[in-house]
Design a protein around this motif. Structure first.
Motif, PDB file in Angstrom:
ATOM      1  N   TYR A 213       0.835  -1.201   0.000  1.00 39.73           N
ATOM      2  CA  TYR A 213       0.000   0.000   0.000  1.00 39.73           C
ATOM      3  C   TYR A 213       0.872   1.255   0.000  1.00 39.73           C
ATOM      4  N   LYS A 214       0.319   2.287  -0.563  1.00 37.01           N
ATOM      5  CA  LYS A 214       0.904   3.631  -0.445  1.00 37.01           C
ATOM      6  C   LYS A 214      -0.221   4.574  -0.027  1.00 37.01           C
ATOM      7  N   ILE A 215      -0.030   5.203   1.121  1.00 38.16           N
ATOM      8  CA  ILE A 215      -1.048   6.106   1.672  1.00 38.16           C
ATOM      9  C   ILE A 215      -0.416   7.486   1.831  1.00 38.16           C
ATOM     10  N   ARG A 216      -1.059   8.487   1.264  1.00 36.70           N
ATOM     11  CA  ARG A 216      -0.541   9.857   1.351  1.00 36.70           C
ATOM     12  C   ARG A 216      -1.580  10.763   2.000  1.00 36.70           C
ATOM     13  N   GLN A 217      -1.112  11.630   2.885  1.00 36.34           N
ATOM     14  CA  GLN A 217      -1.978  12.616   3.526  1.00 36.34           C
ATOM     15  C   GLN A 217      -1.324  13.976   3.401  1.00 36.34           C
ATOM     16  N   TRP A 218      -2.105  15.004   3.165  1.00 35.15           N
ATOM     17  CA  TRP A 218      -1.578  16.348   3.112  1.00 35.15           C
ATOM     18  C   TRP A 218      -2.601  17.293   3.721  1.00 35.15           C
ATOM     19  N   GLU A 219      -2.107  18.349   4.363  1.00 35.51           N
ATOM     20  CA  GLU A 219      -2.987  19.260   5.085  1.00 35.51           C
ATOM     21  C   GLU A 219      -2.405  20.659   5.043  1.00 35.51           C
ATOM     22  N   ALA A 220      -3.272  21.640   4.858  1.00 37.70           N
ATOM     23  CA  ALA A 220      -2.880  23.047   4.886  1.00 37.70           C
ATOM     24  C   ALA A 220      -3.876  23.795   5.761  1.00 37.70           C
ATOM     25  N   ILE A 221      -3.361  24.590   6.704  1.00 36.01           N
ATOM     26  CA  ILE A 221      -4.221  25.300   7.648  1.00 36.01           C
ATOM     27  C   ILE A 221      -3.766  26.758   7.722  1.00 36.01           C
ATOM     28  N   ALA A 222      -4.725  27.675   7.612  1.00 34.80           N
ATOM     29  CA  ALA A 222      -4.474  29.097   7.845  1.00 34.80           C
ATOM     30  C   ALA A 222      -5.310  29.522   9.044  1.00 34.80           C
ATOM     31  N   SER A 223      -4.670  30.114  10.048  1.00 35.75           N
ATOM     32  CA  SER A 223      -5.366  30.398  11.301  1.00 35.75           C
ATOM     33  C   SER A 223      -5.225  31.864  11.683  1.00 35.75           C
ATOM     34  N   TYR A 224      -6.223  32.342  12.392  1.00 35.82           N
ATOM     35  CA  TYR A 224      -6.197  33.681  12.976  1.00 35.82           C
ATOM     36  C   TYR A 224      -6.523  33.539  14.461  1.00 35.82           C
ATOM     37  N   ASN A 225      -5.713  34.124  15.319  1.00 39.49           N
ATOM     38  CA  ASN A 225      -5.910  34.025  16.763  1.00 39.49           C
ATOM     39  C   ASN A 225      -5.958  35.422  17.360  1.00 39.49           C
ATOM     40  N   GLY A 226      -7.133  36.047  17.274  1.00 39.11           N
ATOM     41  CA  GLY A 226      -7.318  37.366  17.846  1.00 39.11           C
ATOM     42  C   GLY A 226      -7.765  37.286  19.300  1.00 39.11           C
ATOM     43  N   ARG A 227      -7.919  38.441  19.916  1.00 43.28           N
ATOM     44  CA  ARG A 227      -8.294  38.456  21.325  1.00 43.28           C
ATOM     45  C   ARG A 227      -9.699  37.912  21.534  1.00 43.28           C
ATOM     46  N   ARG A 228     -10.619  38.243  20.605  1.00 47.05           N
ATOM     47  CA  ARG A 228     -11.997  37.788  20.769  1.00 47.05           C
ATOM     48  C   ARG A 228     -12.375  36.710  19.759  1.00 47.05           C
ATOM     49  N   MET A 229     -11.761  36.754  18.597  1.00 42.53           N
ATOM     50  CA  MET A 229     -12.131  35.779  17.560  1.00 42.53           C
ATOM     51  C   MET A 229     -10.942  34.909  17.201  1.00 42.53           C
ATOM     52  N   GLN A 230     -11.210  33.643  17.002  1.00 43.81           N
ATOM     53  CA  GLN A 230     -10.209  32.700  16.528  1.00 43.81           C
ATOM     54  C   GLN A 230     -10.878  31.827  15.456  1.00 43.81           C
ATOM     55  N   PHE A 231     -10.150  31.580  14.355  1.00 45.36           N
ATOM     56  CA  PHE A 231     -10.683  30.656  13.361  1.00 45.36           C
ATOM     57  C   PHE A 231      -9.545  30.040  12.564  1.00 45.36           C
ATOM     58  N   SER A 232      -9.839  28.880  11.955  1.00 42.30           N
ATOM     59  CA  SER A 232      -8.888  28.168  11.109  1.00 42.30           C
ATOM     60  C   SER A 232      -9.595  27.708   9.852  1.00 42.30           C
ATOM     61  N   LEU A 233      -8.967  27.952   8.715  1.00 44.96           N
ATOM     62  CA  LEU A 233      -9.460  27.474   7.425  1.00 44.96           C
ATOM     63  C   LEU A 233      -8.478  26.416   6.944  1.00 44.96           C
ATOM     64  N   GLY A 234      -8.991  25.204   6.685  1.00 40.94           N
ATOM     65  CA  GLY A 234      -8.071  24.115   6.375  1.00 40.94           C
ATOM     66  C   GLY A 234      -8.522  23.238   5.232  1.00 40.94           C
ATOM     67  N   TYR A 235      -7.545  22.522   4.709  1.00 39.32           N
ATOM     68  CA  TYR A 235      -7.795  21.508   3.678  1.00 39.32           C
ATOM     69  C   TYR A 235      -7.050  20.252   4.088  1.00 39.32           C
ATOM     70  N   TYR A 236      -7.714  19.104   3.959  1.00 34.36           N
ATOM     71  CA  TYR A 236      -7.114  17.820   4.305  1.00 34.36           C
ATOM     72  C   TYR A 236      -7.390  16.835   3.180  1.00 34.36           C
ATOM     73  N   GLY A 237      -6.340  16.212   2.675  1.00 31.82           N
ATOM     74  CA  GLY A 237      -6.490  15.255   1.579  1.00 31.82           C
ATOM     75  C   GLY A 237      -5.880  13.916   1.935  1.00 31.82           C
ATOM     76  N   LEU A 238      -6.428  12.859   1.344  1.00 33.81           N
ATOM     77  CA  LEU A 238      -5.955  11.508   1.622  1.00 33.81           C
ATOM     78  C   LEU A 238      -6.083  10.667   0.351  1.00 33.81           C
ATOM     79  N   SER A 239      -5.046   9.895   0.052  1.00 34.52           N
ATOM     80  CA  SER A 239      -5.123   8.977  -1.093  1.00 34.52           C
ATOM     81  C   SER A 239      -4.601   7.616  -0.666  1.00 34.52           C
TER      82      SER A 239
END
Length: 679
Positions: A213-239
């Motif tokens: 077997y060959k299994i590949r995973q890749w992930e990219a995350i962009a995050s913002y960590n403010g005083r009141r708001m925090q969020f992360s936008l991400g992509y996750y792939g698997l083959s």
């Protein structure tokens, strides 16, 4: 509460060259007395270990995952190096563990704290099959195998994962962060497999699944960590890719079905957004939204009946979750949560098999399975003004919608819904004693069961409610007590008691009737002195299920059970400045029951014997510091595993293959280690 205990196998290197001992012992004592310098405090410590460990006997259960399955010497090398590069203001690190074993790990990282960083990592993970196959199968390890192609001989199987990971992080303006990860895993080896055919005269063949077997995973995350708001936008792939899409069979007894398809390649992709917002210091909301698509379109190994080249499978899943927490009053806190999960299976429905009779429970079609789940939870906790009581009440709700197929052998209902009520009271009973008591009741119901239809359109059997669809009432009581008897002694008690009752579909009450669960645990720790601490614990787990079935005119009942008792004690101390000592003992007993009794009709089959498995493991270590930065350590492990498992012992494949194991495995492991620390 403890439910599972495993003593870690810490292998330490042995025999460091005497050249490490290049400084006088008395001089080191003077350094210790003076304490660390400011530079030493700012410079991390690195260390190296090297040596050998010895396993006394072959034991595949002991070495199933750590590779120490044979009686021999094993080279052991550990290294951890970390340094700050003053000229660039960056840190580098290198960590290597178990270099002489098949569980080796290596990681290198380089970073500037709060600015950027990257890493490269390699891990190797073996898994050895605990059973030995005595077989005449030829072609093991390949995708062309011959049943009874050679003289029977013992064969030991296993797999190995080789994983490479690489990643990097970048920070912007103190509140933005980007993370990238990639992981490649190659899994190779062989594992147990088999084939059965010819229902009129059952034939079973022992086979081996050739793993490549060959299994590949890749992930990219962009995050913002403010005083009141925090969020992360991400992509996750698997083959997933399989280099052996099919297994071709020949030999005796002649296989009817060949070639045999092996796991096909597939892909999945997911985009997600999660985060939270603080309205006030006592009010916050959090959320997550994710959309994923999984596909499987690898070509069939032989042409399908409708002339389709591949399944063209596609499953789209939308997930959303939003939560809210608040403390509107000093004594009151509330929590609310809502979630939505829609698994939409868009795989085309095609007819792949034909020629069955009108009484068949098969339509010859593939069956896409879609499930939509809607759920929510509300919970409130209030500090009552009496006796320090804190009361909690909550309600959970979950509703599932499923697609259905007209022709089927198993009963079906389109919708199930379950609601749970929970009440808990907690109070400090004294300055050193805290107790809690909780009660949970769940009721699962749903839409009417659909009538099962045969391929010719007639009514089929419709007697049993499947376990995951049946009407069920669950009652559960949970009690816990924490007692700090004295400053050095702490004891924790926990008890869980639960019972499930399933509603019958017919008067005969065929299927699952009842389930019971008992859990109990005690944890204690005691500080004898500044040099010695002791721990002791015990857990009990007993899970049972009562089922009823029919065999001809006999209705019989199976009382299935799995119970375990595990006890452990440990003592760790530092009786002298340069000596550390430790000892741990674990004993576990696991029992599987298959109680069979006759409910009506002729006497059912004789009682099925229980399976009893025990495990005893004792570990000892002694560490001696020759000087401040080097020393020696002795490790000893005694491991005994015993079972009367009969499930494979009396079974022989039609081709004559047997699976065997040593039912009483015992090993002694001794490791003599030396370490050297430096800056």
């Amino acid at each position: 509460m403890r439910t599972t205990r495993r003593l870690p196998l810490t292998l330490l290197a042995a025999a460091v060259p005497a050249a490490f001992a290049n400084a006088g012992y008395a001089a080191e004592e003077n350094v210790e007395a003076e304490g660390p310098t400011a530079r030493e405090l700012a410079t991390p410590t690195s260390h190296a270990e090297a040596g050998v460990g010895y396993v006394s006997d072959a034991a595949r259960r002991f070495g199933e995952y750590n590779g120490l399955k044979d009686a021999q010497l094993y080279p052991l090398i550990d290294l951890e190096y970390r340094r700050r590069l003053d000229e660039t203001g960056t840190w580098i690190g290198l960590r290597a563990r178990n270099l002489g074993l098949e569980t080796r790990e290596i990681r290198f990282d380089h970073n500037r704290q709060g600015n950027w960083g990257y890493f490269v990592e390699y891990t190797q993970t073996p898994r050895f099959e605990p059973y030995t196959a005595v077989t005449g199968l030829g072609g093991i390890g390949t995708n062309a195998q011959i049943v009874n192609g050679t003289a029977p001989r013992p064969v030991e199987l296993g797999t190995r994962r080789d994983t490479w990971s690489i990643g990097g992080d970048k920070f912007f303006a103190g509140v933005f962060e980007v993370n990238l990860r990639f992981r490649n895993e190659d899994k190779n080896g062989s594992r147990l497999y088999g084939q059965g055919d010819n229902p009129g005269a059952p034939t079973t063949r022992f086979l081996v699944d050739p793993i490549d077997y060959k299994i590949r995973q890749w992930e990219a995350i962009a995050s913002y960590n403010g005083r009141r708001m925090q969020f992360s936008l991400g992509y996750y792939g698997l083959s997933f890719d399989n280099q052996n899409p099919a297994l071709t069979l020949t030999g005796t007894p002649a296989p009817i079905f060949t070639p045999v398809a092996l796991p096909p390649a597939n892909r999945s992709h997911q985009m997600y957004l999660n985060g939270g917002y603080n309205f006030t210091p006592t009010m916050r909301t959090n959320f997550k939204v994710a959309y994923s698509r999984a596909t499987q379109d690898e070509g069939f190994i032989v042409p399908s009946v409708p002339g389709v080249a591949n399944l063209d499978a596609r499953v789209d899943t939308l997930f959303a979750n939003v939560g809210f927490t608040a403390q509107p009053l000093p004594a009151l806190s509330v929590l609310a949560n809502f979630r939505y999960d829609d698994r939409d299976d868009k795989t085309p429905v095609r007819t792949y098999f034909t020629g069955f009779g009108t009484a068949s429970t098969l339509s010859g079609e593939n069956e896409p399975r879609s499930i939509r789940t809607i759920g929510g939870k509300f919970e409130a906790a209030y500090a009552l003004p009496w006796w320090g009581l804190r009361a909690l009440a909550g309600v959970d709700y979950e509703e599932k919608h499923r697609n259905f197929f007209q022709v089927r052998s198993v009963s079906h209902r389109d919708k199930t819904d379950e609601i749970s009520y929970r009440a808990e009271v907690r109070r400090p009973i004294g300055e050193t004693l805290t107790g809690a008591l909780a009660y949970i009741r769940s009721d699962r119901d749903g839409s009417d069961f659909r009538t099962t239809t045969l391929a010719g359109g007639g009514a089929g059997s419709n007697l049993i409610a499947p376990l995951h669809l049946a009407d069920r009432t669950r009652d559960k009581v949970r009690a816990s007590l924490t007692w700090m008897v004295t400053d050095p002694l702490t004891i924790q008690f926990a008890v869980d008691e639960g019972r499930d009752r399933y509603a019958p579909r017919t008067a005969a009450d065929i299927g699952v009737r009842e389930g019971r669960m008992h859990l109990a645990s005690v944890d204690a720790s005691y500080v004898f002195s500044t040099a010695w601490t002791g721990t002791a614990w015990w857990t009990m787990n007993d899970v049972r299920q009562v089922q009823s079935s029919l065999s001809g005119a006999t209705q019989w009942i199976a009382n299935l059970g799995n119970s375990s008792d595990t006890v452990g004690v440990g003592l760790h101390g530092k009786p002298w400045p340069k000596i550390d000592l430790g000892a741990d003992l674990l004993y576990s007993r696991i029992i599987d029951d298959f109680g069979v009794s006759t409910a009506s009709g002729p006497t059912a089959a004789s009682q099925i014997p229980r399976i009893r498995t025990t495990m005893t493991r004792a570990t000892l270590f002694a560490k001696y510091a020759v000087q401040k930065n080097m020393g020696f350590r002795l490790n000893y492990i005694y491991d005994r595993w015993h079972t009367n498992d009969w499930t494979w012992a009396d079974f022989v494949y039609t081709d004559g293959t047997r699976l065997v194991q040593d039912n009483s495995q015992k090993i002694h492991f001794i490791g003599i280690t030396a370490y050297y620390r430096f800056r």
